[in-house]
Design an enzyme around this catalytic site. Sequence first.
Site, short mmCIF file in Angstrom:
data_model
loop_
_atom_site.label_atom_id
_atom_site.label_comp_id
_atom_site.label_asym_id
_atom_site.label_seq_id
_atom_site.Cartn_x
_atom_site.Cartn_y
_atom_site.Cartn_z
N PHE A 128 -77.95 -35.95 -61.23
CA PHE A 128 -77.33 -37.26 -61.05
C PHE A 128 -76.16 -37.13 -60.10
CE2 PHE A 128 -74.36 -40.69 -61.87
CZ PHE A 128 -75.19 -41.78 -61.76
N ASP A 215 -71.55 -30.41 -57.14
CA ASP A 215 -71.09 -31.67 -57.71
C ASP A 215 -70.41 -31.34 -59.03
OD1 ASP A 215 -70.78 -34.02 -59.12
OD2 ASP A 215 -72.67 -34.91 -58.43
N LYS A 244 -64.16 -38.40 -61.86
CA LYS A 244 -64.00 -38.62 -63.31
C LYS A 244 -62.61 -38.28 -63.90
CE LYS A 244 -68.61 -39.46 -64.83
NZ LYS A 244 -69.80 -39.03 -64.12
C1 LIG Z 1 -70.50 -39.63 -62.95
C2 LIG Z 1 -71.11 -38.74 -61.96
C3 LIG Z 1 -71.27 -39.13 -60.61
C4 LIG Z 1 -70.94 -40.52 -60.13
O1 LIG Z 1 -69.59 -40.83 -60.25
P1 LIG Z 1 -69.12 -42.36 -60.08
O2 LIG Z 1 -67.62 -42.26 -60.18
O3 LIG Z 1 -69.73 -43.12 -61.21
O4 LIG Z 1 -69.58 -42.83 -58.77
C5 LIG Z 1 -71.80 -38.21 -59.74
N1 LIG Z 1 -72.16 -36.97 -60.14
C6 LIG Z 1 -72.01 -36.56 -61.42
C7 LIG Z 1 -72.41 -35.17 -61.79
C8 LIG Z 1 -71.50 -37.43 -62.37
O5 LIG Z 1 -71.40 -37.03 -63.65
#
Ligand SMILES: *Cc1c(COP(=O)(O)O)cnc(C)c1O
Length: 390
Positions: A128, A215, A244
């Site tokens: 994701f 990520d 986050k």
């Molecule tokens: C939450 C998340 C995203 C997206 O972040 P947003 O602030 O919602 O755009 C991308 N990568 C990972 C691994 C995430 O947990």
Amino acid sequence: MTSHIMPTYGRLPVTFERGEGAWLFDENSNRYLDALSGIAVCSLGHAHPTVHKAICEQSKKLLHTSNLYKIPAQEQLADRLVNKSGMDNVFFCNSGAEANEAAIKLARKYGYERGIEKPEIIVMEKSFHGRTLATLSATGNTKVQKGFAPLVEGFIRVPYNDIRAIESAVKQNKNVVAVLVEPIQGEGGINIPAPDYLNNLRDLCDEHDLLMMLDEIQTGVGRTGKFLAFQHNDILPDVCTMAKALGNGVPIGACLARGKAAELLTAGAHGSTFGGNPLACSAALAVIAVLDEDNLIEQAEQKGNAICSGFTEKLQKNTHIVDIRHKGLMIGIELDKPCTDLVKLALQHHLLINVTNETTIRLLPPLIIDKQQINMLIDILSTLINEFTQ
Ligand SMILES: *Cc1c(COP(=O)(O)O)cnc(C)c1O
């Protein structure tokens, strides 16, 4: 009253009015234990006094100027992040998806500068990376992509935790310029790869001159027991994205780069109006100060161990438990059947949890969770799981 919000979220029947540490309070002052932290955002808990003070003080001076000018809090935050990560520089934005967009653009620029006209980025199944067009195209979940074709091109998908699969994709396609991967897959079900996966990926990227892009939007800022999850492996990526928990609720994202990757985005190549504004940066500086002063990252490891051994003990006779896995305070309890209903059941017992990938209970409690709250979490949830699977 009818809602005028676009129905992009299926919302639970509860509204919170205020919070304090790991507690949230609804309109009737009922108390809930937050074991999700707004999906890994409020790692210092709710209404943290140091964050509160930092944003109050900053708002008395300036909220925003522009990236047309030098922003001292942004300089300081970049310093702190570079120091704590071993990376070289930082691009600031406002969310995780935006941080990944920066990483994807950076990878394309890297290819472009090496004469590759159609650069490809290797991404993972069950990953994701966000909801913008490029990041949903990178995401390994057809539900996220459905209805939004044509997707952004330039992604090659391989299974997660399979270094051979990456290697053969690289050998089959000379346009590969980068690999984008989560150190632990969050949305995909708390999938923890082999301990040497990232080390092998580092070697592979070095061998083929690829950018290793991590990520760390969910794993970062101390969640797994290190400031960044790659620090468990004693390696450095070329690019690393954060968001986050970085602002504990104040929106901020960051794309960190190192070496050759740090020199690719030059004046005019990328930008963000709000990115790294004084308010967001002062919040993030406060977050990092608290993490350090209160030794919270080290504690994340101990607390995660305590929570998982608690669950292991209370669920040992339950034959429906497939696996209990964690790194620090990123915790997954996988059942042998769909268990999304547990979220509502837990809410009825004033406990906030999440279920991801249908069958995995996901816990992302705040790093400040205390012993008593940990015991409450284990008692309430293990009882619920045992009832649910009976
Ligand atoms: C939450 C998340 C995203 C997206 O972040 P947003 O602030 O919602 O755009 C991308 N990568 C990972 C691994 C995430 O947990």
